[in-house]
Design a protein around this motif. Structure first.
Motif, PDB file in Angstrom:
ATOM      1  N   TYR A  39      -7.229  -2.884 -26.854  1.00 47.58           N
ATOM      2  CA  TYR A  39      -7.501  -1.507 -26.425  1.00 47.58           C
ATOM      3  C   TYR A  39      -8.072  -1.475 -25.014  1.00 47.58           C
ATOM      4  O   TYR A  39      -7.737  -0.592 -24.224  1.00 47.58           O
ATOM      5  CB  TYR A  39      -8.464  -0.804 -27.375  1.00 47.58           C
ATOM      6  CG  TYR A  39      -7.818  -0.235 -28.613  1.00 47.58           C
ATOM      7  CD1 TYR A  39      -6.456  -0.083 -28.723  1.00 47.58           C
ATOM      8  CD2 TYR A  39      -8.599   0.178 -29.684  1.00 47.58           C
ATOM      9  CE1 TYR A  39      -5.874   0.436 -29.852  1.00 47.58           C
ATOM     10  CE2 TYR A  39      -8.031   0.716 -30.831  1.00 47.58           C
ATOM     11  CZ  TYR A  39      -6.669   0.840 -30.898  1.00 47.58           C
ATOM     12  OH  TYR A  39      -6.104   1.374 -32.014  1.00 47.58           O
ATOM     13  N   PHE A  40      -8.943  -2.408 -24.699  1.00 44.90           N
ATOM     14  CA  PHE A  40      -9.514  -2.464 -23.358  1.00 44.90           C
ATOM     15  C   PHE A  40      -8.420  -2.683 -22.317  1.00 44.90           C
ATOM     16  O   PHE A  40      -8.377  -1.999 -21.296  1.00 44.90           O
ATOM     17  CB  PHE A  40     -10.561  -3.571 -23.280  1.00 44.90           C
ATOM     18  CG  PHE A  40     -11.177  -3.721 -21.923  1.00 44.90           C
ATOM     19  CD1 PHE A  40     -12.064  -2.781 -21.443  1.00 44.90           C
ATOM     20  CD2 PHE A  40     -10.865  -4.808 -21.123  1.00 44.90           C
ATOM     21  CE1 PHE A  40     -12.635  -2.908 -20.181  1.00 44.90           C
ATOM     22  CE2 PHE A  40     -11.427  -4.953 -19.877  1.00 44.90           C
ATOM     23  CZ  PHE A  40     -12.309  -4.004 -19.399  1.00 44.90           C
ATOM     24  N   LYS A  41      -7.515  -3.611 -22.569  1.00 47.75           N
ATOM     25  CA  LYS A  41      -6.432  -3.889 -21.622  1.00 47.75           C
ATOM     26  C   LYS A  41      -5.470  -2.715 -21.500  1.00 47.75           C
ATOM     27  O   LYS A  41      -5.000  -2.402 -20.404  1.00 47.75           O
ATOM     28  CB  LYS A  41      -5.676  -5.144 -22.046  1.00 47.75           C
ATOM     29  CG  LYS A  41      -6.483  -6.404 -21.863  1.00 47.75           C
ATOM     30  CD  LYS A  41      -5.724  -7.621 -22.346  1.00 47.75           C
ATOM     31  CE  LYS A  41      -6.566  -8.882 -22.201  1.00 47.75           C
ATOM     32  NZ  LYS A  41      -5.864 -10.066 -22.718  1.00 47.75           N
ATOM     33  N   VAL A  42      -5.176  -2.038 -22.593  1.00 45.64           N
ATOM     34  CA  VAL A  42      -4.278  -0.878 -22.557  1.00 45.64           C
ATOM     35  C   VAL A  42      -4.892   0.247 -21.722  1.00 45.64           C
ATOM     36  O   VAL A  42      -4.181   0.995 -21.053  1.00 45.64           O
ATOM     37  CB  VAL A  42      -3.948  -0.405 -23.991  1.00 45.64           C
ATOM     38  CG1 VAL A  42      -3.256   0.940 -23.977  1.00 45.64           C
ATOM     39  CG2 VAL A  42      -3.082  -1.436 -24.698  1.00 45.64           C
ATOM     40  N   GLY A  43      -6.203   0.347 -21.712  1.00 44.59           N
ATOM     41  CA  GLY A  43      -6.876   1.380 -20.919  1.00 44.59           C
ATOM     42  C   GLY A  43      -6.610   1.257 -19.431  1.00 44.59           C
ATOM     43  O   GLY A  43      -6.693   2.237 -18.701  1.00 44.59           O
ATOM     44  N   PHE A  44      -6.241   0.064 -18.973  1.00 43.90           N
ATOM     45  CA  PHE A  44      -5.944  -0.127 -17.553  1.00 43.90           C
ATOM     46  C   PHE A  44      -4.612   0.495 -17.148  1.00 43.90           C
ATOM     47  O   PHE A  44      -4.301   0.575 -15.971  1.00 43.90           O
ATOM     48  CB  PHE A  44      -5.936  -1.618 -17.194  1.00 43.90           C
ATOM     49  CG  PHE A  44      -7.308  -2.169 -16.973  1.00 43.90           C
ATOM     50  CD1 PHE A  44      -8.023  -1.855 -15.834  1.00 43.90           C
ATOM     51  CD2 PHE A  44      -7.883  -2.994 -17.918  1.00 43.90           C
ATOM     52  CE1 PHE A  44      -9.294  -2.360 -15.627  1.00 43.90           C
ATOM     53  CE2 PHE A  44      -9.151  -3.507 -17.722  1.00 43.90           C
ATOM     54  CZ  PHE A  44      -9.858  -3.192 -16.585  1.00 43.90           C
ATOM     55  N   VAL A  45      -3.822   0.927 -18.107  1.00 43.26           N
ATOM     56  CA  VAL A  45      -2.538   1.559 -17.804  1.00 43.26           C
ATOM     57  C   VAL A  45      -2.765   3.066 -17.656  1.00 43.26           C
ATOM     58  O   VAL A  45      -1.991   3.876 -18.116  1.00 43.26           O
ATOM     59  CB  VAL A  45      -1.503   1.249 -18.908  1.00 43.26           C
ATOM     60  CG1 VAL A  45      -0.114   1.712 -18.511  1.00 43.26           C
ATOM     61  CG2 VAL A  45      -1.464  -0.236 -19.224  1.00 43.26           C
ATOM     62  N   PHE A  46      -3.876   3.414 -16.998  1.00 46.63           N
ATOM     63  CA  PHE A  46      -4.247   4.796 -16.731  1.00 46.63           C
ATOM     64  C   PHE A  46      -4.344   5.619 -18.012  1.00 46.63           C
ATOM     65  O   PHE A  46      -3.903   6.759 -18.060  1.00 46.63           O
ATOM     66  CB  PHE A  46      -3.284   5.443 -15.726  1.00 46.63           C
ATOM     67  CG  PHE A  46      -3.259   4.735 -14.419  1.00 46.63           C
ATOM     68  CD1 PHE A  46      -4.370   4.738 -13.591  1.00 46.63           C
ATOM     69  CD2 PHE A  46      -2.147   4.026 -14.010  1.00 46.63           C
ATOM     70  CE1 PHE A  46      -4.363   4.071 -12.388  1.00 46.63           C
ATOM     71  CE2 PHE A  46      -2.132   3.354 -12.807  1.00 46.63           C
ATOM     72  CZ  PHE A  46      -3.239   3.373 -11.997  1.00 46.63           C
ATOM     73  N   LEU A  47      -4.903   5.032 -19.058  1.00 52.03           N
ATOM     74  CA  LEU A  47      -5.118   5.724 -20.316  1.00 52.03           C
ATOM     75  C   LEU A  47      -6.615   5.689 -20.667  1.00 52.03           C
ATOM     76  O   LEU A  47      -7.026   4.997 -21.586  1.00 52.03           O
ATOM     77  CB  LEU A  47      -4.299   5.072 -21.432  1.00 52.03           C
ATOM     78  CG  LEU A  47      -2.791   5.097 -21.251  1.00 52.03           C
ATOM     79  CD1 LEU A  47      -2.121   4.223 -22.287  1.00 52.03           C
ATOM     80  CD2 LEU A  47      -2.273   6.517 -21.334  1.00 52.03           C
ATOM     81  N   PRO A  48      -7.442   6.414 -19.920  1.00 49.74           N
ATOM     82  CA  PRO A  48      -8.880   6.358 -20.170  1.00 49.74           C
ATOM     83  C   PRO A  48      -9.263   6.861 -21.557  1.00 49.74           C
ATOM     84  O   PRO A  48     -10.320   6.505 -22.072  1.00 49.74           O
ATOM     85  CB  PRO A  48      -9.474   7.245 -19.075  1.00 49.74           C
ATOM     86  CG  PRO A  48      -8.366   8.134 -18.668  1.00 49.74           C
ATOM     87  CD  PRO A  48      -7.104   7.343 -18.838  1.00 49.74           C
ATOM     88  N   SER A  94     -15.473  -0.458 -21.606  1.00 52.35           N
ATOM     89  CA  SER A  94     -14.609   0.660 -21.981  1.00 52.35           C
ATOM     90  C   SER A  94     -15.339   1.983 -21.805  1.00 52.35           C
ATOM     91  O   SER A  94     -14.768   2.960 -21.300  1.00 52.35           O
ATOM     92  CB  SER A  94     -14.146   0.523 -23.429  1.00 52.35           C
ATOM     93  OG  SER A  94     -13.298  -0.576 -23.596  1.00 52.35           O
ATOM     94  N   GLY A  95     -16.608   2.035 -22.211  1.00 56.36           N
ATOM     95  CA  GLY A  95     -17.388   3.255 -22.045  1.00 56.36           C
ATOM     96  C   GLY A  95     -17.588   3.616 -20.587  1.00 56.36           C
ATOM     97  O   GLY A  95     -17.432   4.768 -20.188  1.00 56.36           O
ATOM     98  N   ILE A  96     -17.902   2.612 -19.773  1.00 60.27           N
ATOM     99  CA  ILE A  96     -18.074   2.850 -18.337  1.00 60.27           C
ATOM    100  C   ILE A  96     -16.772   3.329 -17.711  1.00 60.27           C
ATOM    101  O   ILE A  96     -16.758   4.283 -16.922  1.00 60.27           O
ATOM    102  CB  ILE A  96     -18.594   1.579 -17.632  1.00 60.27           C
ATOM    103  CG1 ILE A  96     -20.035   1.296 -18.058  1.00 60.27           C
ATOM    104  CG2 ILE A  96     -18.491   1.706 -16.113  1.00 60.27           C
ATOM    105  CD1 ILE A  96     -20.560  -0.057 -17.623  1.00 60.27           C
ATOM    106  N   GLY A  97     -15.668   2.688 -18.071  1.00 62.97           N
ATOM    107  CA  GLY A  97     -14.360   3.094 -17.534  1.00 62.97           C
ATOM    108  C   GLY A  97     -14.007   4.518 -17.919  1.00 62.97           C
ATOM    109  O   GLY A  97     -13.514   5.297 -17.095  1.00 62.97           O
TER     110      GLY A  97
END
Length: 100
Positions: free
Chosen positions: A18-27, A60-63
């Motif tokens: 989930y953390f890595k998927v968040g880098f695909v502009f999916l906050p 993840s929370g900070i992002g």
């Protein structure tokens, strides 16, 4: 999915994914990751993978918060300056409001 039924290793893998998927502009995924794994990271008795899960939950929370702040700043800037930007703002708009 019930985290209680998963092994600690699988929890870590899912949290990391989930953390890595968040880098695909999916906050939104980062927000879900931080909320979903919060109890695992901070409230459960200590286990080997917990330290890494805690790291991913914090990042993840900070992002998610940073993305929320950037998005809020953009929305405010656009709404305040939409009329002044003229055609450029109309080109950016999906729906052009009537009036000013």
């Amino acid at each position: 999915m019930d985290l209680e039924k998963m092994s600690n290793e699988n929890k870590l893998d899912l949290c990391k994914w989930y953390f890595k998927v968040g880098f695909v502009f999916l906050p939104f995924i980062w927000a879900v990751n931080a909320i979903w794994f919060f109890n695992e990271a901070f409230r459960k008795p200590a286990y080997d993978e917990q330290k890494q899960i805690r790291k991913y939950v914090i990042f993840s929370g900070i992002g998610a918060i940073l993305w929320g702040l950037v998005l809020t700043a953009w929305i405010i800037t656009f709404q305040v300056n939409r009329v002044a930007w003229g055609q450029f703002a109309d080109d950016l708009s999906f729906i052009i409001p009537l009036g000013s």
